[in-house]
Scaffold this motif. Structure first.
Motif, PDB file in Angstrom:
ATOM      1  N   LEU A  71     -13.391  55.571  66.024  1.00 50.64           N
ATOM      2  CA  LEU A  71     -14.297  54.517  65.579  1.00 50.64           C
ATOM      3  C   LEU A  71     -15.178  54.061  66.732  1.00 50.64           C
ATOM      4  CD1 LEU A  71     -11.723  52.361  63.539  1.00 50.64           C
ATOM      5  CD2 LEU A  71     -13.368  54.020  62.636  1.00 50.64           C
ATOM      6  N   GLU A  72     -16.368  53.639  66.408  1.00 49.38           N
ATOM      7  CA  GLU A  72     -17.278  53.112  67.426  1.00 49.38           C
ATOM      8  C   GLU A  72     -16.817  51.717  67.828  1.00 49.38           C
ATOM      9  OE1 GLU A  72     -20.215  53.378  70.086  1.00 49.38           O
ATOM     10  OE2 GLU A  72     -19.781  54.961  68.641  1.00 49.38           O
ATOM     11  N   ARG A  73     -16.622  51.518  69.126  1.00 45.48           N
ATOM     12  CA  ARG A  73     -16.200  50.213  69.642  1.00 45.48           C
ATOM     13  C   ARG A  73     -16.521  50.152  71.125  1.00 45.48           C
ATOM     14  NH1 ARG A  73     -12.613  51.942  72.973  1.00 45.48           N
ATOM     15  NH2 ARG A  73     -10.830  53.188  72.350  1.00 45.48           N
ATOM     16  N   PRO A  74     -16.508  48.931  71.693  1.00 44.81           N
ATOM     17  CA  PRO A  74     -16.718  48.818  73.147  1.00 44.81           C
ATOM     18  C   PRO A  74     -15.588  49.495  73.923  1.00 44.81           C
ATOM     19  CG  PRO A  74     -16.957  46.681  72.065  1.00 44.81           C
ATOM     20  CD  PRO A  74     -16.393  47.631  71.041  1.00 44.81           C
ATOM     21  N   CYS A 183      -1.587  57.688  67.397  1.00 40.96           N
ATOM     22  CA  CYS A 183      -1.230  56.504  66.605  1.00 40.96           C
ATOM     23  C   CYS A 183      -1.560  55.222  67.366  1.00 40.96           C
ATOM     24  CB  CYS A 183       0.259  56.524  66.250  1.00 40.96           C
ATOM     25  SG  CYS A 183       0.727  57.751  65.019  1.00 40.96           S
ATOM     26  N   LEU A 184      -1.290  55.215  68.681  1.00 41.74           N
ATOM     27  CA  LEU A 184      -1.625  54.047  69.488  1.00 41.74           C
ATOM     28  C   LEU A 184      -3.126  53.800  69.483  1.00 41.74           C
ATOM     29  CD1 LEU A 184       0.738  54.529  72.591  1.00 41.74           C
ATOM     30  CD2 LEU A 184       1.066  52.992  70.636  1.00 41.74           C
ATOM     31  N   CYS A 190      -7.902  49.725  65.027  1.00 37.79           N
ATOM     32  CA  CYS A 190      -7.833  49.003  63.758  1.00 37.79           C
ATOM     33  C   CYS A 190      -7.588  47.508  63.982  1.00 37.79           C
ATOM     34  CB  CYS A 190      -6.741  49.594  62.871  1.00 37.79           C
ATOM     35  SG  CYS A 190      -7.213  51.202  62.197  1.00 37.79           S
ATOM     36  N   LEU A 191      -6.706  47.157  64.914  1.00 38.29           N
ATOM     37  CA  LEU A 191      -6.472  45.741  65.190  1.00 38.29           C
ATOM     38  C   LEU A 191      -7.690  45.078  65.797  1.00 38.29           C
ATOM     39  CD1 LEU A 191      -2.808  45.453  66.558  1.00 38.29           C
ATOM     40  CD2 LEU A 191      -3.680  44.886  64.288  1.00 38.29           C
TER      41      LEU A 191
END
Length: 197
Positions: A71-74, A183-184, A190-191
């Motif tokens: 996922l795109e995130r900082p 998974c981590l 997700c969190l």
């Protein structure tokens, strides 16, 4: 020898081991996701070390935290302790390399940070020393090991998390470690991003 049968047995063994691990490790993996995410949200960082072949897994996990997973995130604050050749060269030249990771933890580790220590084979002294150095810095530890990791388990404190792959074969342990690390990454994303599915 029928190579197709042999390949099939490898896949079947992998699936059996993964299903056994799911029953044992789903809750501790979720706890590890929460621990790392809480540290990152409090401006902590993740230090990652891996012994022998697990050093590559350590570098990959740190890179996925910094550069993103699916996922795109900082970027997230993570560092592989086996990645900096200029730091490792003087230490590696010493007869006793057990301080390989511990010295870096003493410099870069702070209270509230998390150490992820990966040891697929045996219980190398450098991993044991890294865990000790992390505890001295008031860091929590997540240890990924095989089934036979009594000394590592004994070094962990009550607030640490032990993710022991239920396998004796190196191939199965390494496969499970990669799945656990994925998974981590997925759980942390997700969190942090509030993804529900």
């Amino acid at each position: 020898m029928n190579l197709i049968d042999r390949v099939s047995r490898q896949f079947e063994d992998n699936m059996r081991t993964a299903l056994e691990a799911l029953e044992m490790l789903a809750a501790p993996i979720a706890g590890a996701v929460e621990l790392i995410t809480a540290s990152l949200l409090e401006n902590g960082k993740v230090l990652v070390c891996g012994a022998a072949g697990s050093a590559g897994d350590a570098r990959r996990f740190a890179a996925q935290l910094v550069n993103g997973f699916e996922l795109e995130r900082p970027s997230l604050a993570a560092m592989a302790l086996s990645a900096d050749a200029s730091t490792l060269a003087p230490i590696a030249g010493e007869p006793d390399t057990s301080t390989l990771f511990a010295r870096q933890i003493e410099v870069f580790g702070h209270p509230g940070d998390v150490l992820v220590a990966i040891a697929a084979n045996g219980e190398p002294m450098r991993i044991l020393d890294a865990i000790g150095a992390a505890h001295e810095r008031d860091m929590r530890v997540i240890a990924l090991t095989g089934a036979d990791a009594g000394r590592i388990a004994a070094r962990l404190g009550p607030a640490d998390i032990h993710l022991a792959a239920p396998a004796d074969r190196s191939a199965r342990i390494q496969e499970l470690h990669l799945l656990i690390l994925h998974c981590l990454c997925d759980g942390i994303d997700c969190l942090l991003l509030g993804v529900e599915d």
